[in-house]
Structures are given as C-alpha cells and as structure tokens.
Motif scaffolding. Structure first.
Motif, PDB file in Angstrom:
ATOM      1  N   GLN A 256       2.830  20.824  16.041  1.00  0.00           N
ATOM      2  CA  GLN A 256       2.835  19.414  16.411  1.00  0.00           C
ATOM      3  C   GLN A 256       1.786  19.130  17.488  1.00  0.00           C
ATOM      4  O   GLN A 256       1.203  20.041  18.070  1.00  0.00           O
ATOM      5  N   GLU A 257       1.555  17.865  17.764  1.00  0.00           N
ATOM      6  CA  GLU A 257       0.639  17.447  18.825  1.00  0.00           C
ATOM      7  C   GLU A 257       1.092  16.105  19.375  1.00  0.00           C
ATOM      8  O   GLU A 257       1.768  15.339  18.693  1.00  0.00           O
ATOM      9  N   ARG A 258       0.740  15.839  20.636  1.00  0.00           N
ATOM     10  CA  ARG A 258       1.090  14.587  21.299  1.00  0.00           C
ATOM     11  C   ARG A 258      -0.068  14.156  22.203  1.00  0.00           C
ATOM     12  O   ARG A 258      -0.864  14.974  22.653  1.00  0.00           O
ATOM     13  N   ASP A 259      -0.138  12.846  22.485  1.00  0.00           N
ATOM     14  CA  ASP A 259      -1.163  12.350  23.406  1.00  0.00           C
ATOM     15  C   ASP A 259      -0.991  12.965  24.792  1.00  0.00           C
ATOM     16  O   ASP A 259      -1.952  13.350  25.452  1.00  0.00           O
ATOM     17  N   ILE A 260       0.270  13.033  25.237  1.00  0.00           N
ATOM     18  CA  ILE A 260       0.589  13.560  26.568  1.00  0.00           C
ATOM     19  C   ILE A 260       1.602  14.685  26.413  1.00  0.00           C
ATOM     20  O   ILE A 260       2.609  14.527  25.720  1.00  0.00           O
ATOM     21  N   ILE A 261       1.330  15.811  27.044  1.00  0.00           N
ATOM     22  CA  ILE A 261       2.278  16.924  27.061  1.00  0.00           C
ATOM     23  C   ILE A 261       2.612  17.247  28.513  1.00  0.00           C
ATOM     24  O   ILE A 261       1.726  17.408  29.350  1.00  0.00           O
ATOM     25  N   VAL A 262       3.922  17.330  28.800  1.00  0.00           N
ATOM     26  CA  VAL A 262       4.396  17.739  30.125  1.00  0.00           C
ATOM     27  C   VAL A 262       5.246  18.991  29.931  1.00  0.00           C
ATOM     28  O   VAL A 262       6.194  18.979  29.147  1.00  0.00           O
ATOM     29  N   ILE A 263       4.905  20.062  30.648  1.00  0.00           N
ATOM     30  CA  ILE A 263       5.587  21.339  30.489  1.00  0.00           C
ATOM     31  C   ILE A 263       6.339  21.700  31.760  1.00  0.00           C
ATOM     32  O   ILE A 263       5.730  21.829  32.826  1.00  0.00           O
ATOM     33  N   SER A 264       7.652  21.845  31.653  1.00  0.00           N
ATOM     34  CA  SER A 264       8.484  22.317  32.764  1.00  0.00           C
ATOM     35  C   SER A 264       8.669  23.821  32.601  1.00  0.00           C
ATOM     36  O   SER A 264       9.357  24.281  31.684  1.00  0.00           O
TER      37      SER A 264
ATOM     38  N   ALA B 249      -1.439  19.225  23.482  1.00  0.00           N
ATOM     39  CA  ALA B 249      -1.881  17.974  24.121  1.00  0.00           C
ATOM     40  C   ALA B 249      -3.222  17.501  23.568  1.00  0.00           C
ATOM     41  O   ALA B 249      -4.157  18.284  23.430  1.00  0.00           O
ATOM     42  N   ARG B 250      -3.311  16.203  23.304  1.00  0.00           N
ATOM     43  CA  ARG B 250      -4.578  15.617  22.891  1.00  0.00           C
ATOM     44  C   ARG B 250      -5.415  15.191  24.102  1.00  0.00           C
ATOM     45  O   ARG B 250      -6.600  15.517  24.190  1.00  0.00           O
ATOM     46  N   MET B 251      -4.793  14.434  25.049  1.00  0.00           N
ATOM     47  CA  MET B 251      -5.581  13.814  26.110  1.00  0.00           C
ATOM     48  C   MET B 251      -5.086  14.091  27.522  1.00  0.00           C
ATOM     49  O   MET B 251      -5.829  13.888  28.485  1.00  0.00           O
ATOM     50  N   LYS B 252      -3.827  14.523  27.680  1.00  0.00           N
ATOM     51  CA  LYS B 252      -3.292  14.758  29.021  1.00  0.00           C
ATOM     52  C   LYS B 252      -2.292  15.904  28.975  1.00  0.00           C
ATOM     53  O   LYS B 252      -1.378  15.906  28.146  1.00  0.00           O
ATOM     54  N   LEU B 253      -2.490  16.881  29.888  1.00  0.00           N
ATOM     55  CA  LEU B 253      -1.592  18.019  29.991  1.00  0.00           C
ATOM     56  C   LEU B 253      -1.152  18.160  31.447  1.00  0.00           C
ATOM     57  O   LEU B 253      -1.986  18.276  32.347  1.00  0.00           O
ATOM     58  N   ILE B 254       0.166  18.114  31.671  1.00  0.00           N
ATOM     59  CA  ILE B 254       0.720  18.251  33.017  1.00  0.00           C
ATOM     60  C   ILE B 254       1.656  19.453  33.026  1.00  0.00           C
ATOM     61  O   ILE B 254       2.616  19.510  32.257  1.00  0.00           O
ATOM     62  N   LEU B 255       1.380  20.408  33.906  1.00  0.00           N
ATOM     63  CA  LEU B 255       2.223  21.584  34.084  1.00  0.00           C
ATOM     64  C   LEU B 255       3.048  21.402  35.348  1.00  0.00           C
ATOM     65  O   LEU B 255       2.507  21.014  36.389  1.00  0.00           O
ATOM     66  N   ILE B 256       4.343  21.666  35.263  1.00  0.00           N
ATOM     67  CA  ILE B 256       5.234  21.584  36.421  1.00  0.00           C
ATOM     68  C   ILE B 256       5.827  22.975  36.626  1.00  0.00           C
ATOM     69  O   ILE B 256       6.513  23.487  35.737  1.00  0.00           O
ATOM     70  N   GLY B 257       5.562  23.596  37.787  1.00  0.00           N
ATOM     71  CA  GLY B 257       6.117  24.926  37.985  1.00  0.00           C
ATOM     72  C   GLY B 257       5.708  25.553  39.297  1.00  0.00           C
ATOM     73  O   GLY B 257       4.797  25.069  39.997  1.00  0.00           O
ATOM     74  N   ASN B 258       6.367  26.634  39.631  1.00  0.00           N
ATOM     75  CA  ASN B 258       6.148  27.355  40.874  1.00  0.00           C
ATOM     76  C   ASN B 258       4.961  28.298  40.706  1.00  0.00           C
ATOM     77  O   ASN B 258       5.062  29.344  40.061  1.00  0.00           O
TER      78      ASN B 258
END
Length: 633
Positions: free
Chosen positions: A569-577, A603-612
């Motif tokens: 799959q793919e999405r415009d925005i991906i946020v990974i916890s 992610a197509r256009m925005k990738l946000i990683l959340i983590g330590n």
C-alpha cells in the motif's frame, strides 16, 4: 542430485516440521489454556457471538451469519480459513473468564468476513441446531493442516526426483547447473521505462528461470502483466500464482483489465467482487449446458425420493442420468480450461483437483518473497519454467516458531535464486511513489543506490518549504507547560504499547493537518497511514482516534495498522510510531530491517517518525536513519 542440495532441502523439511509442530502446540495451548479474553485480544477468536440468519449459498453450502461486539481488534479471520466452535458454561462471565469451554466436534470454514460480521459454512442442519441452542457461543481459528500436508508432499517430491524437469529445476535453483537463455532480438515496449522493458525481455529470453526484482513503487505489477501478456503470444496458457488470495486477485484484475481471459481457481468467497465473475464456479454456472446439468441433477434427486415403479428400474434410470451428468460436467470443464489463457490461484490452490494432470509452459509467482519455499514447489511441479516477482528486501514469510526462524525457514526460494543465479535477476530501477527525499535513504540502505525517482514525483510535496521526512524524538518532546511525558514502553500481553508516544503521534499529525487546512485535506483527499510495528500500539491509536472529535471529518482518510498490513500500500502521509523506549536499548523485531523498509517506503510526500532515538540508535541502521533525517533540515 548433489549432496548439498539433498542436505539443504532435508533441512528445509525439518524446519517446516518444526514450524508445524510449533503451530500445533500453540493451537492446543490456545484451545486448552489461554482464556477467551486473551484469544479475542490476539485476534484469534470472536466471542461472544450472536447467531443470525442461515441459508444455502450459490455453492449449495449451508452457511450461518454471526456477529460480535464492535471493537478495534485486528483479527486474523479470512475467507477460507478453518475455524472451530466453542461454548462457555454458565459458571463464567460474559467476557469469557472463569467458565469451562466446550468445543464442538466439527470444523467449519470462513466464507465471508467484514468488520464485525462473518459468514461461516456448516456441515448440516443438525449442527446448526446445536449452535443455536448453545450458551455463550464463540468461534476461533483452527490449525490449517491441509496447507502443511501439501507443502510436505511437494518437498518430498522434489527431494525424491531423480530425473525429469522437476529434478532439473531443483539443481538449477540450488546447485551449479547453469540456466539457459534464448537469443532472439529484444521486443520494444515504448510505454514501459528502460528497466521495465529489460525485465520483460529477460522473462521472454529465459528458458528456465527469471526473477523480476521490484522495489517499492517501481511498477512490478505493470511489468509482470506485460511479461504475462507477451508470453501468451508464444504460449497458449500460463499459470499465475501468489501466496495470498489478495495478491492473486490484484494481478488477475490487472490482466482482466488488459483483456486477458482469466480463470480464477479457489474458493469464490475468498476472491474480490471484481474477480467473482471469473471464478471457475461462476463460469461453470454461466455455461450454456449448465441448465441441462441442473435439470439432470434435479431428476436424480426426485428419483431418490420417489416410490413409484420398481426399485431396479429407478436405479437403472439414476445410473443413466449420473452418466449424463458426468458427461456434461466434463464437457463444461474442458471448455472452461481451454478458453482460459491464464489460470490464477494461490500456491496451495495449484493443488486443486480441477488442475489435476495439467502442465504449464510458464509459471509466474508474484510476491514470491512472502512465500515459503515448500509452498512454491507445490506449483512448480506443474511448470516447465518459472518467473519469480517480488522484493527480498521487504517482508519475508510469516514464521511463528523461533527455532524455525533461526534455522532460516524464512529464506525464500527467490532469495536462493538471487544468490545462486544473479544473471537471472532484473532490477526495476525507476520508482513512481516517493519524492526524492523519502526515497534516498532506503535506496542507499537496501538497493545500492540504484533507484531513481521518476520526474513527476521527484520534487512533489504537500506544503511549500516543508521537509519531506522528520523524526520526532520522544525524550525531547515537551508539553506546552514545559513538563515532559513518560515515554517508557509498556508490555501489553504479547505486544508492546507506549501511551505517551501514541498521544504525541496524534498531536503531531493534528498539527500537520492544521498547517495544511481542513478544506484542502478533504478536497484533495490527502490520505494518511498511521503505522506501528506493534499490534498493541495500533489498537491504542485506533481508540484514541475514535474518542477525539477532531478526527471525525477525516476518519475515512486515515488508516491505522501494523507494518505487515501496509505491505503493497501507499499513502500521501505516513506517520510511524516506533514504540520502543528503554534504557537497555532493546528493540525486539524492529531489528528486522526489511520490516522498516516496508514502513518508510509507504509514504508518497511526507514521512514522520515518532520514537526514542537513544533506544533505537544503538543499532547502526537507526543511527544512520536519524543522521539522514537531520541532514534534510
């Protein structure tokens, strides 16, 4: 046959036996020891159930509808999977705690499932009456022993082969026996890019085996469809398989769109709505002779129920009618098989009795790196040459036994061929999904820097002056009042959660949505994937999304799931916890970098990683990822 090949395949069989024994023991443990509440939480059971209507479906199977209370648990029920039924006695509570469980002595199969409703097959009306009279009814997944039996049989046949095509392919795939190629001039495909054209031609030239290596967004399906289409100019019929029904239907739908005659073999309840009309059963019913067959079968049933005339005369007439029914069935079957240019099914589905005795010039296996080697051999036994397609840098097959995993059961047949016969591999190099900034890191880490972004996606983004990739480091995240949250991970059954990180994940996405603006998000239908490697965190995120009214207008644009559920799959925005946050630097199966490759390449256009960062960066891969993200600011 070389001793090395014998040893390797024998070891594969032993590892497969280990996996089977582990699953069997786990199933027995879940059946006998694990409480209902934990089964439900793990997605292995539905409880309590409400029995709905029952009816006979188009395949003349008795089915019953059941529903369960609404929840956000990621269950593992799929059409075709075997299930068993249980009831709980009155000493337990409604959540499955305390009461003894009583299992019914029959096995059913899932016919259809969506949200909190499921349709399940039943053997007869008597069983249905038992279920309707049961107290606190539930259903849980049952061990799929048929698939294991087919894999063991296939491995045994490969090991035992002393001559013939199966033995030749075994030696080519695992030993030094060379592979052959034709030498005719390349065919031009102006609508494909250079690497895709090269891959199609390599498939056409291959006498024995070809591999189409398709990294994320490189048009693997497009290339494979073209290769199949062009192969059918040279061969009358091909077999197309994949590990999952979803993957089979995806490639089959693309072939149908191209105008190819496809016959889908398998349980009609396991195929998509679009492919339903291409199933063997539906085509069988649509054949002009089917009405006559139906009339003959009706006459046979009436004769069995009749008491008129002599018994001998009735039996003679029934025998003649049965012969006529058999003749009609054979005629329809032959017509369907001869008309189909592509036979499409899962790897285990290739053992369907409908394909008994059939041989194919070429077998195409899509998503080959998600299939166990033994499963591939089930279909290869029917083929003269094999074309594999997939990406061994993404998710491997699912292995449940730690011992089997350590032994290398997840090492796929396609991987062996990539290692043993690199000349058979065609890498697709132009990707059409990610902007350049998101693509560069996985490109260097997994694909030796050989990928390039198509011009139309290279510089695209959502906001002006935006950074396409960022990492929110949880220890550095502060509340508005200057206080900090406790970002320590927590155990949640067999999974992990990080409640503070879940809050931060949604807060971060909320702030980004506010920057974009509600109207633009809804007008352009910008879609979002919320990903976590841990099911517990996924469940937590879903709960929080449901409770916050801010997300109500956007709920149909946001998908929350595990890494595995986002494969393909793919999405415009991906946020990974990322969840893991501890002093010891323990990161569990985040060490499987193929899983992270899948996550970050959605992610197509925005990738946000959340983590330590401190926890994760003890592993060089995550340290390099953090450094790469920093370099983009």
């Amino acid at each position: 046959m070389s001793e090395n090949v014998v040893s390797l395949l024998t070891r594969q069989r032993a590892l497969l036996r280990e996996e089977y024994q582990y699953e069997l023991a786990e199933f027995r443990r879940q059946t006998e020891a694990v409480g209902v509440e934990r089964k439900v939480a793990r997605g292995l059971a539905w409880y309590p159930l409400t029995i709905g209507r029952s009816y006979y479906n188009s395949l003349d199977q008795l089915v019953v509808e059941v529903t369960k209370p609404a929840d956000d648990v990621d269950h593992q029920f799929e059409p075709g999977k075997p299930v068993c039924w249980f009831s709980q006695d009155a000493s337990g509570d409604r959540y499955g705690t305390g009461g003894l469980l009583h299992y019914f002595k029959f096995v059913s199969h899932v016919s259809y499932v969506e949200a909190n409703r499921m349709v399940i097959t039943l053997p007869d009306e008597g069983v249905l009456a038992q279920l309707r009279n049961a107290y606190r009814l539930g259903v849980q997944l049952y061990l799929d022993e048929l698939t294991y039996r087919l894999m063991f049989e296939a491995l045994d046949a490969v090991i035992a082969a002393r001559s013939g095509r199966l033995a030749e392919l075994r030696e080519m795939f695992h030993a030094s026996q060379p592979i052959g190629k034709f030498t005719f001039a390349p065919v031009r495909f102006p609508w494909l890019n250079t690497s895709q054209q090269a891959a199609v031609n390599e498939v056409l030239w291959a006498k024995d085996v070809a591999v189409v290596h398709g990294p994320p967004g490189t048009g693997k399906t497009t290339t494979l469809v073209e290769a199949i289409y062009e192969t059918l100019r040279r061969e009358n019929q091909v077999l197309v398989c994949a590990q999952s029904n979803m993957a089979v239907d995806w490639i089959a739908e693309k072939l149908v769109d191209r105008g190819v005659s496809v016959l889908r073999i398998g349980n009609p309840m396991r195929v998509t709505d679009k492919m339903l009309s291409f199933t063997y059963e539906r085509r069988f019913e649509d054949h002009p002779l089917y009405q006559e067959l139906w009339a003959v079968r009706r006459s046979i049933r009436q004769l069995y129920d009749s008491r008129s005339g002599s018994r001998e005369a009735r039996h003679q007439k029934i025998a003649r009618l049965k012969d006529r029914a058999t003749d009609i069935e054979y005629t329809i079957h032959q017509a369907l098989m001869q008309d189909a240019k592509v036979i499409a099914c899962t790897l285990t589905g290739s053992a369907n009795r409908l394909l008994d005795g059939m041989k194919f010039g070429t077998l195409f296996i899509d998503e080959a790196t998600q299939a166990l080697e033994a499963a591939c051999w089930i279909a290869i036994r029917k083929a003269h040459r094999v074309v594999f397609a997939g990406d061994h840098k993404q998710l491997p097959p699912t292995i449940k036994s730690p011992e089997a995993m350590r032994g290398g059961l997840d090492h796929t047949l396609m991987q062996y061929i990539v290692e043993q016969k690199p000349q058979a591999v065609s890498l697709l190099t132009v990707q059409y999904r990610m902007c350049e900034t998101i693509m560069q890191f996985p490109n260097q880490e997994f694909y030796e820097g050989r990928l390039q972004s198509a011009p139309e996606v290279k510089y695209r983004g959502i906001l002006d002056w935006d950074t396409a990739i960022e990492w929110i480091d949880t220890p550095m995240a502060f509340e508005d009042d200057g206080s900090t949250r406790d970002y320590q991970e927590q155990a949640a059954g067999l999974s992990r959660i990080n409640p503070a990180e879940a809050e931060l994940t949604l807060d971060t996405l909320k702030r980004y949505f506010e920057k974009i603006g509600k109207e633009r998000i809804l007008e352009e239908r910008l879609d979002v994937g919320l990903i976590s490697p841990y099911k517990g965190q996924v469940y937590l995120l879903r709960q929080m999304l449901r409770r916050d009214s801010f997300w109500k207008p956007f709920r149909n644009l946001i998908t929350t799931g595990t890494v595995d559920s986002f494969q393909g799959q793919e999405r415009d925005i991906i946020v990974i916890s990322l969840v893991r946050s501890n002093e010891e630097g323990q990161i569990g199966f985040l060490r499987d970098l193929r899983r992270m490759n899948v996550a970050i390449t959605r992610a197509r256009m925005k990738l946000i990683l959340i983590g330590n960062r401190k926890t994760l960066a003890r592993m060089p891969f995550y340290r390099r990822l953090a450094e790469y993200v920093d370099s983009q600011w």
